[in-house]
Design a protein around this motif. Structure first.
Motif, PDB file in Angstrom:
ATOM      1  N   LYS A 185     -63.362 -46.133 -21.426  1.00  0.00           N
ATOM      2  CA  LYS A 185     -62.109 -45.724 -20.984  1.00  0.00           C
ATOM      3  C   LYS A 185     -61.291 -47.079 -20.727  1.00  0.00           C
ATOM      4  N   GLN A 186     -59.993 -47.251 -21.474  1.00  0.00           N
ATOM      5  CA  GLN A 186     -59.252 -48.275 -21.413  1.00  0.00           C
ATOM      6  C   GLN A 186     -57.579 -47.697 -21.016  1.00  0.00           C
ATOM      7  N   THR A 187     -57.802 -47.103 -19.865  1.00  0.00           N
ATOM      8  CA  THR A 187     -56.603 -46.652 -19.112  1.00  0.00           C
ATOM      9  C   THR A 187     -55.356 -47.691 -18.904  1.00  0.00           C
ATOM     10  N   LYS A 188     -54.279 -47.485 -19.233  1.00  0.00           N
ATOM     11  CA  LYS A 188     -53.311 -48.423 -18.973  1.00  0.00           C
ATOM     12  C   LYS A 188     -52.700 -48.427 -17.507  1.00  0.00           C
ATOM     13  N   PRO A 189     -52.497 -49.304 -16.841  1.00  0.00           N
ATOM     14  CA  PRO A 189     -51.965 -49.171 -15.330  1.00  0.00           C
ATOM     15  C   PRO A 189     -50.778 -48.371 -15.302  1.00  0.00           C
ATOM     16  N   ALA A 190     -50.759 -47.607 -14.256  1.00  0.00           N
ATOM     17  CA  ALA A 190     -49.866 -46.660 -13.740  1.00  0.00           C
ATOM     18  C   ALA A 190     -48.439 -47.165 -14.104  1.00  0.00           C
ATOM     19  N   ALA A 191     -48.276 -48.502 -13.743  1.00  0.00           N
ATOM     20  CA  ALA A 191     -46.859 -49.133 -13.759  1.00  0.00           C
ATOM     21  C   ALA A 191     -46.346 -49.201 -15.215  1.00  0.00           C
ATOM     22  N   TRP A 192     -47.435 -49.402 -16.226  1.00  0.00           N
ATOM     23  CA  TRP A 192     -47.164 -49.472 -17.536  1.00  0.00           C
ATOM     24  C   TRP A 192     -47.011 -48.324 -18.380  1.00  0.00           C
ATOM     25  N   ALA A 193     -47.328 -47.210 -17.944  1.00  0.00           N
ATOM     26  CA  ALA A 193     -47.859 -45.914 -18.656  1.00  0.00           C
ATOM     27  C   ALA A 193     -46.905 -45.456 -19.679  1.00  0.00           C
ATOM     28  N   SER A 194     -45.628 -45.576 -19.223  1.00  0.00           N
ATOM     29  CA  SER A 194     -44.153 -45.017 -20.091  1.00  0.00           C
ATOM     30  C   SER A 194     -43.733 -46.275 -20.741  1.00  0.00           C
ATOM     31  N   HIS A 195     -44.408 -47.516 -21.007  1.00  0.00           N
ATOM     32  CA  HIS A 195     -43.736 -48.540 -21.371  1.00  0.00           C
ATOM     33  C   HIS A 195     -43.989 -48.482 -23.041  1.00  0.00           C
ATOM     34  N   SER A 196     -43.118 -49.106 -23.855  1.00  0.00           N
ATOM     35  CA  SER A 196     -43.138 -49.269 -25.102  1.00  0.00           C
ATOM     36  C   SER A 196     -44.037 -50.069 -25.535  1.00  0.00           C
ATOM     37  N   PHE A 197     -44.383 -50.261 -27.024  1.00  0.00           N
ATOM     38  CA  PHE A 197     -45.516 -51.327 -27.395  1.00  0.00           C
ATOM     39  C   PHE A 197     -44.826 -52.706 -27.117  1.00  0.00           C
ATOM     40  N   ASP A 239     -42.962 -53.526 -24.730  1.00  0.00           N
ATOM     41  CA  ASP A 239     -43.039 -53.663 -23.391  1.00  0.00           C
ATOM     42  C   ASP A 239     -44.538 -54.150 -22.824  1.00  0.00           C
ATOM     43  N   LEU A 240     -45.498 -53.334 -23.709  1.00  0.00           N
ATOM     44  CA  LEU A 240     -46.726 -53.650 -23.139  1.00  0.00           C
ATOM     45  C   LEU A 240     -47.222 -55.059 -23.557  1.00  0.00           C
ATOM     46  N   GLN A 241     -46.885 -55.622 -24.610  1.00  0.00           N
ATOM     47  CA  GLN A 241     -46.904 -56.954 -25.115  1.00  0.00           C
ATOM     48  C   GLN A 241     -46.540 -57.895 -23.925  1.00  0.00           C
ATOM     49  N   ASN A 242     -45.504 -57.620 -23.542  1.00  0.00           N
ATOM     50  CA  ASN A 242     -44.666 -58.559 -22.476  1.00  0.00           C
ATOM     51  C   ASN A 242     -45.727 -58.079 -21.107  1.00  0.00           C
ATOM     52  N   ASP A 243     -45.895 -56.985 -20.947  1.00  0.00           N
ATOM     53  CA  ASP A 243     -46.690 -56.719 -19.471  1.00  0.00           C
ATOM     54  C   ASP A 243     -48.031 -57.629 -19.648  1.00  0.00           C
ATOM     55  N   VAL A 244     -48.754 -57.567 -20.753  1.00  0.00           N
ATOM     56  CA  VAL A 244     -49.918 -58.622 -20.905  1.00  0.00           C
ATOM     57  C   VAL A 244     -49.699 -59.959 -20.760  1.00  0.00           C
ATOM     58  N   TYR A 245     -48.596 -60.426 -21.362  1.00  0.00           N
ATOM     59  CA  TYR A 245     -48.377 -61.798 -21.129  1.00  0.00           C
ATOM     60  C   TYR A 245     -48.271 -62.095 -19.804  1.00  0.00           C
ATOM     61  N   GLN A 246     -47.142 -61.481 -19.144  1.00  0.00           N
ATOM     62  CA  GLN A 246     -46.752 -61.686 -17.869  1.00  0.00           C
ATOM     63  C   GLN A 246     -47.741 -61.702 -16.589  1.00  0.00           C
ATOM     64  N   HIS A 247     -48.443 -60.666 -16.876  1.00  0.00           N
ATOM     65  CA  HIS A 247     -49.698 -60.126 -15.883  1.00  0.00           C
ATOM     66  C   HIS A 247     -50.492 -61.312 -15.939  1.00  0.00           C
ATOM     67  N   THR A 248     -51.060 -61.678 -17.091  1.00  0.00           N
ATOM     68  CA  THR A 248     -52.006 -62.850 -17.421  1.00  0.00           C
ATOM     69  C   THR A 248     -51.303 -64.225 -16.680  1.00  0.00           C
ATOM     70  N   PHE A 249     -50.224 -64.720 -17.053  1.00  0.00           N
ATOM     71  CA  PHE A 249     -49.398 -65.582 -16.639  1.00  0.00           C
ATOM     72  C   PHE A 249     -49.497 -65.792 -15.203  1.00  0.00           C
ATOM     73  N   ASP A 250     -49.015 -64.519 -14.715  1.00  0.00           N
ATOM     74  CA  ASP A 250     -48.805 -64.600 -13.483  1.00  0.00           C
ATOM     75  C   ASP A 250     -50.043 -64.840 -12.498  1.00  0.00           C
ATOM     76  N   VAL A 251     -51.183 -64.218 -12.977  1.00  0.00           N
ATOM     77  CA  VAL A 251     -52.412 -64.184 -12.080  1.00  0.00           C
ATOM     78  C   VAL A 251     -52.944 -65.547 -12.331  1.00  0.00           C
ATOM     79  N   LEU A 252     -52.979 -66.178 -13.443  1.00  0.00           N
ATOM     80  CA  LEU A 252     -53.414 -67.763 -13.736  1.00  0.00           C
ATOM     81  C   LEU A 252     -52.647 -68.552 -13.152  1.00  0.00           C
ATOM     82  N   THR A 253     -51.190 -68.485 -12.830  1.00  0.00           N
ATOM     83  CA  THR A 253     -50.308 -69.288 -12.300  1.00  0.00           C
ATOM     84  C   THR A 253     -50.636 -69.248 -10.811  1.00  0.00           C
ATOM     85  N   ALA A 254     -50.920 -68.116 -10.298  1.00  0.00           N
ATOM     86  CA  ALA A 254     -51.403 -67.988  -8.889  1.00  0.00           C
ATOM     87  C   ALA A 254     -52.666 -68.730  -8.440  1.00  0.00           C
TER      88      ALA A 254
END
Length: 351
Positions: free
Chosen positions: A132-144, A146-161
């Motif tokens: 199973k590799q289920t998308k986060p609910a907040a990303w479920a309706s995103h375009s591809f 958008d998903l690229q941006n989601d991966v970048y921003q989530h990764t960047f935000d967590v590591l920055t924190a």
């Protein structure tokens, strides 16, 4: 491994974690510097630990004295802590928590004990693995796109924190056990060009925070050379950027004693390092908690196999959730006893 959404956005959650960390600094010692980075990594994934403690579970040393679980692991030779992070998890006892905020708090706590840190991005609200590799609910309706941006921003935000709280992880996993890809269906490995783009966004975000962080791409069944060649040949063809090949190794799940597959693991480790000119690491391993000596012997053999990789390209071995004692987690491959004490199997990490 491991076969109620919040009402606040990620940024607010991360800020809360940073405030918690900041408030704690006045009452705690300065963060211990990370140990020499070239030492062999021996460690544990402890994603369940905060909720175990929240439910009142207590940890004890062999003399019966109550101790911090992380200290017990360190006393058994471990120098690394691996933490999974989910995007917007529930509060479920065994399948929730591991939010970005909780991950920051745990990473600070582990680093204060001198532990090295690995962050494992699942890019999901719960377990991501080969099934199973289920998308986060907040990303479920995103375009591809958008998903690229989601991966970048989530990764960047967590590591920055994490960095703002004083922790720069030594390793970051972009995805968890992804032979079938991640963020299905767009990121399935059957569409490897899109999977490659998602992986590269995670890599780029990580390096934007700190270029020294090593990025891991992680596949299960570390003894299965054909699977690894197929996946990483495709990764090479699609120009996936990464530094380390991460492997899982669970003889229990392939229904075979480790003695039947340990040579396959060793040969695969050596082949991956030579074929792709990458470092390799067993980022998940585990054995049946009832078979203490067998599990200990297996761990000794796995550590030996990783150390046998030429040119010091074998980086380390991480046990998946040793502290997840069966009565609390229901997990058969923990390495803890019913009396709250570590299994003697973990003594394999002492040498």
């Amino acid at each position: 491994m491991k076969k109620v959404k919040t009402k606040f956005p990620l940024l607010m959650t991360l800020l809360a974690a940073l405030m918690f960390s900041s408030c704690s600094k006045a009452q705690t010692p300065e963060i211990t510097p990370t140990p020499t980075l070239f030492a062999f990594s021996k460690g544990a994934d402890v994603g369940w630990l905060p909720q175990m403690e929240a439910t009142g579970y207590k940890f004890y040393d062999i003399d019966g004295s109550q101790k911090d679980c992380l200290q017990l692991l360190k006393d058994r030779g471990m120098n690394t802590i691996r933490l999974r992070v989910w995007v917007n998890p529930s509060n479920d006892k065994a399948s929730g928590h591991c939010s970005p905020a909780e991950t920051v708090v745990m990473a600070v706590r582990a680093q204060k004990l001198g532990m090295r840190i690995m962050i494992d991005f699942h890019y999901s609200d719960s377990w991501a693995d080969p099934a199973k590799q289920t998308k986060p609910a907040a990303w479920a309706s995103h375009s591809f796109a958008d998903l690229q941006n989601d991966v970048y921003q989530h990764t960047f935000d967590v590591l920055t924190a994490l960095k703002s709280a004083g922790v720069t992880p030594e390793w970051v996993q972009v995805g968890n056990e992804i032979p079938g890809g991640m963020l299905w269906p767009e990121g399935k490995s059957s569409n490897f060009s899109q999977l490659a783009q998602l992986l590269n966004k995670g890599y780029e975000a990580t390096k934007a925070v700190d270029a020294a962080i090593k990025v891991i791409v992680h596949v299960d069944e570390g003894n299965n050379n054909a699977k690894f060649r197929w996946f990483f040949d495709n990764a090479k063809a699609n120009k996936v950027k990464y530094d380390v090949i991460g492997l899982s190794y669970y003889p229990y799940w392939i229904k075979s004693d480790y003695t039947a597959t340990i040579l396959d693991l060793e040969n695969n480790l050596k082949d991956m390092a030579a074929r792709y000119d990458k470092e390799v690491m067993v980022v998940e391993v585990g054995g049946d908690y009832t078979l203490v000596q067998n599990t200990k012997d297996m761990l000794v053999a796995v550590i030996k196999a990783v150390k046998a990789v030429p040119n010091n390209k074998g980086l380390g071995v991480i046990y998946w959730e040793p502290e997840g004692e069966k009565s609390w987690s229901g997990y058969q491959l923990n390495a803890w006893q019913s009396d709250g004490k570590p299994s003697p199997a973990l003594d394999a990490f002492k040498n």
